[in-house]
Write an enzyme that holds these catalytic residues in place. Sequence first.
Site, PDB file in Angstrom:
ATOM      1  N   ARG A  51       0.776  -1.388   0.289  1.00 48.06           N
ATOM      2  CA  ARG A  51      -0.173  -0.344  -0.253  1.00 48.06           C
ATOM      3  C   ARG A  51       0.917   1.305  -0.381  1.00 48.06           C
ATOM      4  O   ARG A  51       1.228   1.564   0.600  1.00 48.06           O
ATOM      5  CB  ARG A  51      -1.062  -0.160   1.525  1.00 48.06           C
ATOM      6  CG  ARG A  51      -2.331  -1.458   0.518  1.00 48.06           C
ATOM      7  CD  ARG A  51      -2.808  -0.721   2.734  1.00 48.06           C
ATOM      8  NE  ARG A  51      -2.093  -1.591   3.588  1.00 48.06           N
ATOM      9  CZ  ARG A  51      -2.870  -1.657   4.514  1.00 48.06           C
ATOM     10  NH1 ARG A  51      -3.811  -1.340   4.923  1.00 48.06           N
ATOM     11  NH2 ARG A  51      -1.867  -2.134   5.941  1.00 48.06           N
ATOM     12  N   ASP A  53       1.203   5.144  -0.143  1.00 44.31           N
ATOM     13  CA  ASP A  53       0.649   6.888   0.419  1.00 44.31           C
ATOM     14  C   ASP A  53       0.199   7.599  -0.039  1.00 44.31           C
ATOM     15  O   ASP A  53       0.561   7.473  -1.668  1.00 44.31           O
ATOM     16  CB  ASP A  53       1.254   7.533   1.661  1.00 44.31           C
ATOM     17  CG  ASP A  53       1.677   7.006   2.814  1.00 44.31           C
ATOM     18  OD1 ASP A  53       0.980   5.660   3.669  1.00 44.31           O
ATOM     19  OD2 ASP A  53       3.033   6.234   3.344  1.00 44.31           O
ATOM     20  N   TYR A 111      11.841   0.936  -4.152  1.00 45.69           N
ATOM     21  CA  TYR A 111      11.192   2.139  -3.917  1.00 45.69           C
ATOM     22  C   TYR A 111      12.742   2.776  -4.442  1.00 45.69           C
ATOM     23  O   TYR A 111      13.633   2.785  -3.804  1.00 45.69           O
ATOM     24  CB  TYR A 111      11.017   2.646  -2.046  1.00 45.69           C
ATOM     25  CG  TYR A 111       9.664   1.763  -1.707  1.00 45.69           C
ATOM     26  CD1 TYR A 111       8.463   2.369  -2.445  1.00 45.69           C
ATOM     27  CD2 TYR A 111       9.494   0.321  -1.455  1.00 45.69           C
ATOM     28  CE1 TYR A 111       7.053   2.136  -2.049  1.00 45.69           C
ATOM     29  CE2 TYR A 111       8.135  -0.038  -1.034  1.00 45.69           C
ATOM     30  CZ  TYR A 111       6.970   0.782  -0.999  1.00 45.69           C
ATOM     31  OH  TYR A 111       5.340   0.482  -0.797  1.00 45.69           O
ATOM     32  N   ARG A 198      10.825   7.712   3.349  1.00 44.39           N
ATOM     33  CA  ARG A 198      10.065   8.926   3.432  1.00 44.39           C
ATOM     34  C   ARG A 198      11.703   9.498   4.712  1.00 44.39           C
ATOM     35  O   ARG A 198      12.393  10.264   4.668  1.00 44.39           O
ATOM     36  CB  ARG A 198       9.327   9.447   3.364  1.00 44.39           C
ATOM     37  CG  ARG A 198       8.369   8.887   2.281  1.00 44.39           C
ATOM     38  CD  ARG A 198       7.027   9.413   1.948  1.00 44.39           C
ATOM     39  NE  ARG A 198       6.315  10.624   2.919  1.00 44.39           N
ATOM     40  CZ  ARG A 198       5.231  11.324   2.899  1.00 44.39           C
ATOM     41  NH1 ARG A 198       4.497  10.097   2.668  1.00 44.39           N
ATOM     42  NH2 ARG A 198       4.933  11.883   3.229  1.00 44.39           N
TER      43      ARG A 198
END
Length: 242
Positions: A51, A53, A111, A198
């Site tokens: 999932r 954001d 990522y 992040r």
Amino acid sequence: MTRIALGIEYDGTDFRGWQTQQPGVRTVQECLEAALSKVANHPVAVVCAGRTDAGVHGTGQVVHFDSEAPREMKSWIMGANTNLPRDVTVRWATPVDDAFHARFSAVSRRYRYVIYNHARPPALFRNQVTWNYRPLDVAAMREAAAYLVGEHDFTAYRSVHCQAKSPLKTMHSLELYEHGKVLVLEAHANAFLMHMVRNIAGTLRDVGVSKLSPAAFADILAAKDRTRAGRTAPPAGLCLEE
């Protein structure tokens, strides 16, 4: 009943994240399920590999769903894309066995976080990068990033809202690549905690502007204290690649 896996690409700018929420909230999952349901002519529910954001993008998201509808793989792709908004695309489709699970069959995830390091903000691709106007010491950032490779307790880099059962994750690699004024952070791990990439990117930025030393960066990991790490970097620069 056939289980089908899809590869999904999306621009997360105008979405409130991947997961379906309350009515009226635009999410990638909601748009995809609506499009697939039209193709199947019955309600379709999808399960994703990871999932993302609000504002986060995906080029290698994987989902699976079950359907009794007799459709060719090409029909699933073309039919879904006909009914999807322009910021979501089905890239591929393939039948899989019933044991396949988009989330639990994934052995790792990759990522990337993209920083545009320039005195002036970008006009093009501004929704796919994070702008940083101060010069960054990339060598120091690379030195700091090396401390995160391997199995660690990543409590210092998880969101306070993270619901993962364990903060222990294995970072296979954490690399920084320079392409002119573009700096790409690529993180490859068995799994990630909520906001982990992040939070790492935001703390590495502190190293890059000499707010933190690489040794202090390592101390933050060992302390397992989120309050000692840097701010959560903006979502626009983050993309689920693989």
